[in-house]
Design a protein around this motif. Structure first.
Motif, short mmCIF file in Angstrom:
data_model
loop_
_atom_site.label_atom_id
_atom_site.label_comp_id
_atom_site.label_asym_id
_atom_site.label_seq_id
_atom_site.Cartn_x
_atom_site.Cartn_y
_atom_site.Cartn_z
N ARG A 1 5.31 -5.38 -11.59
CA ARG A 1 5.71 -5.72 -10.22
C ARG A 1 7.08 -6.37 -10.19
N ARG B 1 2.71 6.34 -7.97
CA ARG B 1 1.79 7.00 -8.91
C ARG B 1 1.20 6.04 -9.91
N GLY B 2 1.57 4.79 -9.79
CA GLY B 2 1.01 3.79 -10.71
C GLY B 2 1.95 3.39 -11.81
N LEU C 1 1.14 -4.26 -5.02
CA LEU C 1 0.32 -3.08 -5.26
C LEU C 1 -0.72 -3.39 -6.33
N PRO C 2 -1.99 -3.11 -6.08
CA PRO C 2 -3.04 -3.52 -7.00
C PRO C 2 -3.02 -2.77 -8.34
N TRP C 3 -2.41 -1.61 -8.38
CA TRP C 3 -2.45 -0.83 -9.63
C TRP C 3 -1.34 -1.19 -10.60
N LEU C 4 -0.50 -2.16 -10.25
CA LEU C 4 0.55 -2.63 -11.16
C LEU C 4 0.23 -4.03 -11.64
N ASP C 5 0.54 -4.31 -12.92
CA ASP C 5 0.36 -5.68 -13.39
C ASP C 5 1.58 -6.53 -12.98
N CYS D 1 0.85 -1.20 0.00
CA CYS D 1 0.00 0.00 0.00
C CYS D 1 0.88 1.25 0.00
N SER D 2 0.25 2.39 -0.03
CA SER D 2 0.99 3.65 -0.05
C SER D 2 1.82 3.86 1.20
#
Length: 129
Positions: free
Chosen positions: A41, A121-122, A33-37, A7-8
């Motif tokens: 990662r 930032r993704g 992190l959920p926003w990275l594939d 998480c952040s």
């Protein structure tokens, strides 16, 4: 040390660990992190681990060799070979190596913090080195 980024808050803690001189050795980086594939990662984890473990020795070695070559090549033709010249050249070269190591650590710290911000930032389309 095993570094897990989920998480952040984990990214902020990792950024705080990315100090100039007291950086811990990281044996494994796990990014969830959920926003990275999955591919991102893996690439980011590899880059973060490499940057955490960088010691600045490559820059120090380059600075040492450059300073030694510069001092010897500029003074030996003028004065000839002497032990005091060798000693002076070594002192200058070791000082350059220490400065190079500190600069290498500072540069790695800057790159590591920038990478952690980018991950937060993704990510980006730019490749990770």
């Amino acid at each position: 040390m095993r570094l897990v980024l989920e998480c952040s808050d984990d990214l902020e803690r990792a950024t705080a660990l990315a100090s100039w001189l007291n950086r811990p050795t990281v044996t494994e980086v796990v990014i969830r992190l959920p926003w990275l594939d999955e591919d991102e990662r893996h690439r980011y984890a590899s880059a973060i681990r490499r940057l955490f473990n960088d010691c600045g020795c490559a820059v120090a070695a380059a600075a040492f060799i450059a300073a030694l070559a510069a001092t010897l090549l500029t003074h030996v033709p003028e004065r000839g070979w002497s032990w005091p010249l060798v000693g002076t050249s070594l002192v200058i070269s070791i000082t350059a190596a220490l400065a190079g190591k500190l600069l290498g650590l500072a540069w790695t710290r800057h790159r590591l913090r920038a990478l952690l911000r980018r991950v937060g930032r993704g990510g980006s389309a730019a490749p990770v080195r």
